[in-house]
Design an enzyme around this catalytic site. Sequence first.
Site, PDB file in Angstrom:
ATOM      1  N   ASP A  37       0.856  -1.185   0.000  1.00  0.00           N
ATOM      2  CA  ASP A  37       0.000   0.000   0.000  1.00  0.00           C
ATOM      3  C   ASP A  37       0.890   1.232   0.000  1.00  0.00           C
ATOM      4  OD1 ASP A  37      -2.058   2.050   0.771  1.00  0.00           O
ATOM      5  OD2 ASP A  37      -3.279   0.280   1.161  1.00  0.00           O
ATOM      6  N   ASP A  63       3.339   1.624  -4.746  1.00  0.00           N
ATOM      7  CA  ASP A  63       2.414   2.297  -5.647  1.00  0.00           C
ATOM      8  C   ASP A  63       2.199   1.341  -6.815  1.00  0.00           C
ATOM      9  OD1 ASP A  63       1.129   3.779  -7.607  1.00  0.00           O
ATOM     10  OD2 ASP A  63       2.422   5.538  -7.403  1.00  0.00           O
ATOM     11  N   VAL A  64       0.992   0.777  -6.918  1.00  0.00           N
ATOM     12  CA  VAL A  64       0.754  -0.278  -7.907  1.00  0.00           C
ATOM     13  C   VAL A  64       0.829   0.225  -9.338  1.00  0.00           C
ATOM     14  CG1 VAL A  64      -0.613  -1.697  -6.330  1.00  0.00           C
ATOM     15  CG2 VAL A  64      -1.767   0.002  -7.784  1.00  0.00           C
ATOM     16  N   TYR A 156     -13.534   6.288 -13.093  1.00  0.00           N
ATOM     17  CA  TYR A 156     -13.732   5.167 -12.174  1.00  0.00           C
ATOM     18  C   TYR A 156     -14.541   4.066 -12.847  1.00  0.00           C
ATOM     19  CZ  TYR A 156     -14.580   2.711  -7.763  1.00  0.00           C
ATOM     20  OH  TYR A 156     -14.641   1.765  -6.758  1.00  0.00           O
ATOM     21  N   LYS A 160     -13.019   0.324 -13.652  1.00  0.00           N
ATOM     22  CA  LYS A 160     -13.601  -0.854 -13.014  1.00  0.00           C
ATOM     23  C   LYS A 160     -14.287  -1.759 -14.033  1.00  0.00           C
ATOM     24  CE  LYS A 160     -12.352  -0.035  -8.761  1.00  0.00           C
ATOM     25  NZ  LYS A 160     -11.463  -0.955  -8.015  1.00  0.00           N
ATOM     26  N   THR A 191     -17.155   2.725   3.929  1.00  0.00           N
ATOM     27  CA  THR A 191     -15.745   3.111   3.993  1.00  0.00           C
ATOM     28  C   THR A 191     -15.621   4.504   3.379  1.00  0.00           C
ATOM     29  OG1 THR A 191     -15.210   2.168   1.815  1.00  0.00           O
ATOM     30  CG2 THR A 191     -14.995   0.707   3.728  1.00  0.00           C
TER      31      THR A 191
END
Length: 263
Positions: A37, A63-64, A156, A160, A191
């Site tokens: 993460d 950092d992916v 987004y 996705k 969340t």
Amino acid sequence: MPSLNDRVVLLTGGATGIGRAIALDMAAAGATVAIGDTNIEGGQRTAEEIRNKGGQASFRPCDVARADEVTALVDGAVADFGRLDVLVNDAGISGGSRRLHELDVDSWDRTIAVNLRGTFLCARAAIPHLLRNPGSAMVNIASTYGIIGAPLAPSYCASKGAIVNLTRQLAVDYSPEGLRVNAICPGYIDTDMGGHRAALPPAERAAAQARREANAALQPIGRQAQAEEVARVATFLASDDASFMTGSIVTVDGGCTATFRHG
């Protein structure tokens, strides 16, 4: 609870929210968990909580969207624990609230980089290790916004939606070699992705939370989910209990994609 005894899990986005809940749930099911993460404090806290409960866990900053950091994360997990059985691609960002013509290019690129490129990079680095172990699994965290349209979320939704179909494609290529690949599409989960609401002034934060709760109330189940409710599905998909599931897109959404929203 499904068993993940003797499995080593690599999980991105494990510092907070759904990722943290998945890390804790899989550890409770017997897995060793390697966490990556950008949130160093939160990631270390998750790993420490697992160890304090008697489990095994590690944390590395990652950092992916950066190929070198992803390679270091995967290689580090294998060096620490000797193998890799499960990959959970959870790291993601929201991309802000704009219509497409109002969205700046850098914001679009960053959302695609983290959500989609990150999933690609982690899968690419992990798959050679996963294929060495029978019964291996990949769980991608997509979104209901990846299967329906949603207001003010072009980057987004695009990222996705791409993860949803990438999941199916990976299942086609790798399931014959024993790697199952499935995705979860969460709906309204209690969340705060990226801490955006927490950064708002108190009145705006309360209004944003109220809007979210009002939208969730329109679903058949009529509430937001807790992150742990998504985590239990991820643990199931990673386990041998889901041995005949691959290429599946599993909604955990209180029924929101099953009906028109009223009101």
